[in-house]
Motif scaffolding. Structure first.
Motif, PDB file in Angstrom:
ATOM      1  N   VAL A   1      38.064  57.449  26.752  1.00  0.00           N
ATOM      2  CA  VAL A   1      38.070  55.994  26.712  1.00  0.00           C
ATOM      3  C   VAL A   1      37.824  55.478  28.124  1.00  0.00           C
ATOM      4  O   VAL A   1      38.471  55.928  29.081  1.00  0.00           O
ATOM      5  CB  VAL A   1      39.405  55.460  26.173  1.00  0.00           C
ATOM      6  N   HIS A   2      36.870  54.574  28.251  1.00  0.00           N
ATOM      7  CA  HIS A   2      36.513  54.028  29.568  1.00  0.00           C
ATOM      8  C   HIS A   2      37.457  52.874  29.908  1.00  0.00           C
ATOM      9  O   HIS A   2      37.345  51.767  29.376  1.00  0.00           O
ATOM     10  CB  HIS A   2      35.065  53.544  29.542  1.00  0.00           C
ATOM     11  N   LEU A   3      38.419  53.136  30.792  1.00  0.00           N
ATOM     12  CA  LEU A   3      39.359  52.118  31.253  1.00  0.00           C
ATOM     13  C   LEU A   3      39.328  52.139  32.784  1.00  0.00           C
ATOM     14  O   LEU A   3      40.229  52.675  33.441  1.00  0.00           O
ATOM     15  CB  LEU A   3      40.783  52.407  30.748  1.00  0.00           C
ATOM     16  N   PRO A   4      38.318  51.534  33.395  1.00  0.00           N
ATOM     17  CA  PRO A   4      38.113  51.705  34.831  1.00  0.00           C
ATOM     18  C   PRO A   4      39.158  50.970  35.666  1.00  0.00           C
ATOM     19  O   PRO A   4      39.671  49.929  35.281  1.00  0.00           O
ATOM     20  CB  PRO A   4      36.726  51.111  35.053  1.00  0.00           C
ATOM     21  N   ARG A   5      39.460  51.535  36.823  1.00  0.00           N
ATOM     22  CA  ARG A   5      40.265  50.807  37.795  1.00  0.00           C
ATOM     23  C   ARG A   5      39.431  49.649  38.333  1.00  0.00           C
ATOM     24  O   ARG A   5      38.195  49.663  38.270  1.00  0.00           O
ATOM     25  CB  ARG A   5      40.696  51.741  38.924  1.00  0.00           C
ATOM     26  N   LEU A   6      40.067  48.666  38.900  1.00  0.00           N
ATOM     27  CA  LEU A   6      39.346  47.502  39.416  1.00  0.00           C
ATOM     28  C   LEU A   6      38.307  47.907  40.453  1.00  0.00           C
ATOM     29  O   LEU A   6      37.204  47.363  40.497  1.00  0.00           O
ATOM     30  CB  LEU A   6      40.338  46.501  40.029  1.00  0.00           C
ATOM     31  N   ARG A   7      38.644  48.875  41.286  1.00  0.00           N
ATOM     32  CA  ARG A   7      37.724  49.273  42.352  1.00  0.00           C
ATOM     33  C   ARG A   7      36.499  49.997  41.812  1.00  0.00           C
ATOM     34  O   ARG A   7      35.490  50.120  42.510  1.00  0.00           O
ATOM     35  CB  ARG A   7      38.454  50.149  43.364  1.00  0.00           C
ATOM     36  N   ASP A   8      36.578  50.490  40.573  1.00  0.00           N
ATOM     37  CA  ASP A   8      35.464  51.243  39.994  1.00  0.00           C
ATOM     38  C   ASP A   8      34.608  50.411  39.047  1.00  0.00           C
ATOM     39  O   ASP A   8      33.551  50.872  38.605  1.00  0.00           O
ATOM     40  CB  ASP A   8      35.996  52.461  39.228  1.00  0.00           C
ATOM     41  N   ALA A   9      35.057  49.215  38.694  1.00  0.00           N
ATOM     42  CA  ALA A   9      34.307  48.380  37.760  1.00  0.00           C
ATOM     43  C   ALA A   9      33.127  47.715  38.468  1.00  0.00           C
ATOM     44  O   ALA A   9      33.191  47.403  39.668  1.00  0.00           O
ATOM     45  CB  ALA A   9      35.226  47.320  37.158  1.00  0.00           C
ATOM     46  N   ASP A  10      32.045  47.494  37.720  1.00  0.00           N
ATOM     47  CA  ASP A  10      30.844  46.865  38.265  1.00  0.00           C
ATOM     48  C   ASP A  10      31.006  45.345  38.235  1.00  0.00           C
ATOM     49  O   ASP A  10      31.039  44.754  37.149  1.00  0.00           O
ATOM     50  CB  ASP A  10      29.627  47.284  37.446  1.00  0.00           C
ATOM     51  N   PRO A  11      31.078  44.656  39.378  1.00  0.00           N
ATOM     52  CA  PRO A  11      31.273  43.200  39.372  1.00  0.00           C
ATOM     53  C   PRO A  11      30.162  42.439  38.676  1.00  0.00           C
ATOM     54  O   PRO A  11      30.370  41.296  38.241  1.00  0.00           O
ATOM     55  CB  PRO A  11      31.323  42.843  40.869  1.00  0.00           C
ATOM     56  N   ALA A  12      28.974  43.033  38.566  1.00  0.00           N
ATOM     57  CA  ALA A  12      27.855  42.331  37.940  1.00  0.00           C
ATOM     58  C   ALA A  12      27.919  42.375  36.420  1.00  0.00           C
ATOM     59  O   ALA A  12      27.194  41.636  35.747  1.00  0.00           O
ATOM     60  CB  ALA A  12      26.534  42.931  38.419  1.00  0.00           C
ATOM     61  N   ASN A  13      28.789  43.206  35.872  1.00  0.00           N
ATOM     62  CA  ASN A  13      28.821  43.392  34.409  1.00  0.00           C
ATOM     63  C   ASN A  13      29.909  42.515  33.782  1.00  0.00           C
ATOM     64  O   ASN A  13      30.907  43.014  33.250  1.00  0.00           O
ATOM     65  CB  ASN A  13      29.051  44.864  34.072  1.00  0.00           C
ATOM     66  N   ARG A  14      29.727  41.179  33.848  1.00  0.00           N
ATOM     67  CA  ARG A  14      30.692  40.253  33.253  1.00  0.00           C
ATOM     68  C   ARG A  14      30.768  40.432  31.740  1.00  0.00           C
ATOM     69  O   ARG A  14      31.822  40.193  31.128  1.00  0.00           O
ATOM     70  CB  ARG A  14      30.312  38.806  33.571  1.00  0.00           C
ATOM     71  N   ALA A  15      29.647  40.792  31.135  1.00  0.00           N
ATOM     72  CA  ALA A  15      29.630  40.935  29.678  1.00  0.00           C
ATOM     73  C   ALA A  15      30.595  42.015  29.221  1.00  0.00           C
ATOM     74  O   ALA A  15      31.131  41.947  28.109  1.00  0.00           O
ATOM     75  CB  ALA A  15      28.212  41.263  29.202  1.00  0.00           C
ATOM     76  N   ARG A  16      30.840  43.038  30.061  1.00  0.00           N
ATOM     77  CA  ARG A  16      31.740  44.111  29.659  1.00  0.00           C
ATOM     78  C   ARG A  16      33.157  43.916  30.166  1.00  0.00           C
ATOM     79  O   ARG A  16      34.119  44.224  29.478  1.00  0.00           O
ATOM     80  CB  ARG A  16      31.201  45.456  30.154  1.00  0.00           C
ATOM     81  N   TYR A  17      33.289  43.378  31.400  1.00  0.00           N
ATOM     82  CA  TYR A  17      34.613  43.298  32.014  1.00  0.00           C
ATOM     83  C   TYR A  17      35.206  41.888  32.014  1.00  0.00           C
ATOM     84  O   TYR A  17      36.349  41.702  32.440  1.00  0.00           O
ATOM     85  CB  TYR A  17      34.549  43.828  33.451  1.00  0.00           C
TER      86      TYR A  17
END
Length: 832
Positions: free
Chosen positions: A3-19
């Protein structure tokens, strides 16, 4: 399954649709080296699998979520669980307060429940309504952010530009001790700081102990400006300062108010609020007169209740009197930025159809002078004169029966109160409580018609007396005529002061005067002497429906909150009997009779006959206006007897979370919930309105305007030599130190001999008049409550000064000329 549960530092800031908006902005802040509490994101695609209650979620997802929680919070440290919709925190709409945030979550079960609440909030009624109003897509794609809680000693919000005026040179910071959720939700008022973005000079700071140090303020401002640079637009950041003094950013989003797009105070537009009145430039709005009844910020329940009842009070009555045709339905009252305004064009339309109408008199009464732009809606001569002639017989009958109408209204109100008090509201069903509400509102609307009729006739009587004696008194007419309406017997507002004086005498006679200065003294204590109990009970039965902001449903009247009565009696204990209400009223009566004789002797034969006929009637109508206002307030406050029961019912139904949340519901919402016994959570809507209410607290609006108002920048303080002009309403001249009081329950205390400077006055201000040497009021007219009471106390008074509370500072030495209508600043406050 992974299950993809990324830490904040690993999330892509450009991917608003996902995060989601919040997750993406926090990820951007982390990558830009801001200090952000550690956490992880449940992306939109994963959250979509978490439907309904946690027990029904896929077992592997539950295990993975709990494992990530354990890694983030190994010792059961509290976490924050925050919704992060794909389209929130954007440039077009913030969705502030629409989606759920759960703070202080400990343990696995509570964590899973908090995630479920956040996901469910995407489909709440308030979120759907906000989404529709913002033009967002109907479906909400929701992610969830989970972060460690900051052990905050202080927290708040910062705006990289002024969110009210759009001033890009100012950074505005609001802070509270502890967690900032109460401030963000609008449930608490924080300390407000204004800082220049270039020099970091603190331009405005709160009085008293500061929540933030200057160094902390500078760090917060730098963080807000860095966030603005990072995202390329003005930002609204949330921050917390931990017990080690470290600054943490909890959120950053674009400022989406109209001010964030930088409209200037002299431009058109502003920003819309949920309960603003639709309008156009054909409408001329004024706060004069109406904000005496509805002063300051109004809650949504008050606004929408008045929207429901005002048409019944104004329009239906004017239809009945023939002043409006059945197809004429102008808007008489409006609301902007949670404040009430009167439509002068609608008022002028009705007034023009009464014989004896004089354009200048109406403008003087409501505006304190002619309309600045000189433009008025044309009045068709044929229709206007036709209405005048048709309504003349009705208006004469109305004038002849006003006293009887007031007597009937008063009997009806007392009878209704007896019936309401005899009912146990907790024994009623929700639908029965709603039927009582509707009957009370309809009854209050009918009672208000009597007050409106008396107000119109009293204003006409006063203006006609003024016009009649102007040739005799010349330029001093406007300043001296108020004396003809002082020292009148039986004026309701003066009766309050007389009864308070009597209460203070009973307190002295029964030996309990010293207790009035004890913290927490309760005048209802059954152990107090019987004479006191009897006199206090009589006072509350007569005046208990009065109070500060008495027509605002959220305000407590003296019946339910005795603290103001205690303070008022205490202020009367040390007054010299020569300056007590009975002695002052006797002097005022003597001055009134002396001026009456002077004018009578100087008038010609015909004018003298008219004067002798008109004056006593006009005096009676002015006194009757104060009485019918008290009757109206008593009728409007009948709902207080059911309020606690309705609050308890809404709490049981899960509609609100705190009793006072009821005041942030609309009349329609409350009616719908009670009539149908609905179990609907409106807390998100309440929180959004609380925040809007708090934001509007700092908005400064013009006293009159056409169409929508444009917020004004704060007025500069006056300087020695400045002269403010207003309307003289009580003659005399006095010089003294000013005491600016915006709220008598918070500001002050007023010291004997000081000049009271206030925004507006109602019955809750009356006791201060016994201590004051003079009165300056931003709003009002010759017939306003404050004007009437000032005359009864013999206080030199000038109203309609507009910016008295901003131009004058506490401690200024000022001079009032109650005949010329001027207030002069003689010297500024002495240095501390």
């Amino acid at each position: 399954m992974t299950v993809h549960l990324p830490r904040l530092r690993d999330a892509d800031p450009a991917n608003r649709a996902r995060y989601g908006g919040k997750g993406a902005s926090l990820a951007a802040l982390v990558r830009a080296s801001f200090d952000v509490p550690d956490g992880f994101i449940i992306p939109v695609d994963v959250a979509a699998q978490l439907r309904g209650a946690p027990a029904g979620w896929p077992a592997d997802l539950r295990r993975e979520l709990l494992a990530r929680l354990a890694a983030l919070s190994p010792d059961y440290e509290p976490v924050a669980v925050r919704s992060s919709a794909a389209d929130e925190d954007g440039a077009a709409a913030s969705f502030a307060g629409q989606h759920e945030t759960v703070l202080g979550v400990r343990g696995g079960d509570a964590f899973l429940d908090a995630v479920a609440r956040c996901l469910a909030s995407a489909h709440s009624e308030s979120a759907r309504a906000y989404r529709e109003a913002a033009g967002a897509a109907p479906g909400a794609q929701m992610a969830v952010v989970v972060q460690r809680m900051v052990p905050a000693v202080a927290a708040g919000v910062a705006f990289s530009i002024d969110p009210v005026t759009g001033n890009r040179d100012h950074v505005v910071v609001e802070a509270v001790q502890g967690l900032g959720d109460a401030l963000v939700s609008g449930q608490a008022e924080g300390q407000r700081y204004v800082i220049h973005r270039g020099s970091l000079a603190i331009l405005e700071r709160p009085e008293g102990p500061a929540v933030l140090s200057d160094a902390q303020l500078a760090a917060i401002v730098r963080a807000a400006l860095r966030a603005e640079d990072l995202f390329g637009a003005p930002q609204d950041i949330e921050f917390a300062i931990d017990d080690r003094g470290a600054l943490w950013l909890l959120q950053s989003r674009p400022i989406t108010t109209a001010a964030a797009t930088a409209p200037k105070p002299d431009g058109l537009g502003g920003w819309y609020n949920e309960f603003d009145t639709p309008t156009s430039d054909a409408d001329l709005w004024t706060s004069a007169n109406v904000q005496e009844i509805l002063p300051g910020l109004l809650t949504p329940l008050t606004i929408t209740t008045f929207n429901e009842t005002v048409p019944r009070a104004y329009t239906e009555d004017y239809h009945e009197l023939g002043l409006l045709a059945r197809d004429e339905n102008p808007i008489f009252m409006g609301c902007f930025y949670n404040r009430a305004f009167l439509n002068m064009e609608a008022t002028r339309l009705v007034a023009s159809r009464v014989l004896g109408f004089r354009e200048g008199a109406l403008e003087q009464q409501y505006l304190g002078g002619p309309i600045e732009d000189g433009w008025r809606t044309p009045l068709p001569r044929f229709t206007t004169w036709r209405r005048r002639l048709l309504t003349a017989p009705r208006m004469l009958r109305l004038m002849a029966t006003l006293d009887k109408q007031a007597d009937r209204a008063e009997r009806a109100v007392f009878d209704a109160e007896r019936k309401v008090r005899a009912v146990d509201p907790y024994a009623l069903s929700s639908a029965e409580l709603q039927r009582y509400r509707e009957r009370i509102l309809d009854f209050a609307a009918r009672i208000s018609r009597v007050h409106l009729r008396v107000t119109g006739v009293a204003g006409a009587g006063y203006d006609n007396v003024l016009a009649l004696v102007r040739p005799v008194l010349g330029d001093e007419a406007e300043g001296r005529v108020p004396t003809l309406f002082t020292g009148l017997p039986g004026v309701e507002s003066a009766r309050i002061s007389l009864d308070l004086w009597e209460l203070s005498r009973v307190a002295i006679e029964t030996g309990i005067a010293g207790r009035f200065r004890e913290p927490g003294f309760d005048p209802r204590d059954p152990a107090l002497p019987a004479p006191w109990q009897q006199r206090y009970t009589a006072f509350i039965e007569r005046h208990g429906h009065r109070g500060l902001h008495e027509m605002e449903v959220a305000a407590k009247t003296w019946r339910w909150d005795p603290a103001p009565v205690v303070a008022m009696v205490a202020s009367y204990l040390d007054i010299d009997p020569d300056h007590a209400p009975p002695a002052v009223l006797a002097r005022q009566e003597a001055e009134r009779l002396a001026l009456t004789r002077e004018i009578d002797a100087r008038l010609g034969f015909a004018q003298r006959r008219i004067f002798r006929w008109l004056l006593p009637r006009a005096q009676g109508w002015v006194a009757l206006r104060e009485r019918t206002k008290s009757i109206l307030v008593r009728a409007a406050r009948l709902g207080d007897w059911h309020l606690a029961a309705i609050q308890a019912r809404l709490l049981d139904l899960g509609v609100i979370r705190e009793p006072d949340d009821i005041f942030f519901l609309s009349h329609e919402e409350l009616s719908n919930v009670l009539a149908n016994g609905l179990r609907v959570d409106l807390s998100a809507r309440v929180l959004a309105r609380r925040r809007e209410y708090e934001r509007n607290r700092h908005v400064i609006l013009p006293e009159r305007f056409r169409g929508r108002p444009v917020p004004l920048p704060p007025a500069e303080a006056g300087h020695a030599g400045d002269v403010l002009k207003g309307t003289p309403v009580s003659p005399g001249r006095v010089t003294g130190r000013a005491r600016v009081i915006l709220d008598p329950q918070v500001d002050g205390p007023l010291q004997p001999g000081e000049i009271l400077v206030a925004p507006v006055t109602d019955a809750g201000w009356t006791p201060l008049f016994a201590l004051a040497a003079g009165l300056v009021v931003d709003m009002g007219s010759a017939l306003s409550h404050g004007s009437t009471v000032a005359r009864e106390y013999g206080l030199p008074a000038v109203v309609n000064v507009r910016q008295g509370t901003t131009r004058i500072r506490t401690g200024d030495l000022i001079a009032i000329d109650g005949i010329a209508g001027t207030v002069t600043i003689l010297e500024e406050p002495p240095a501390a």
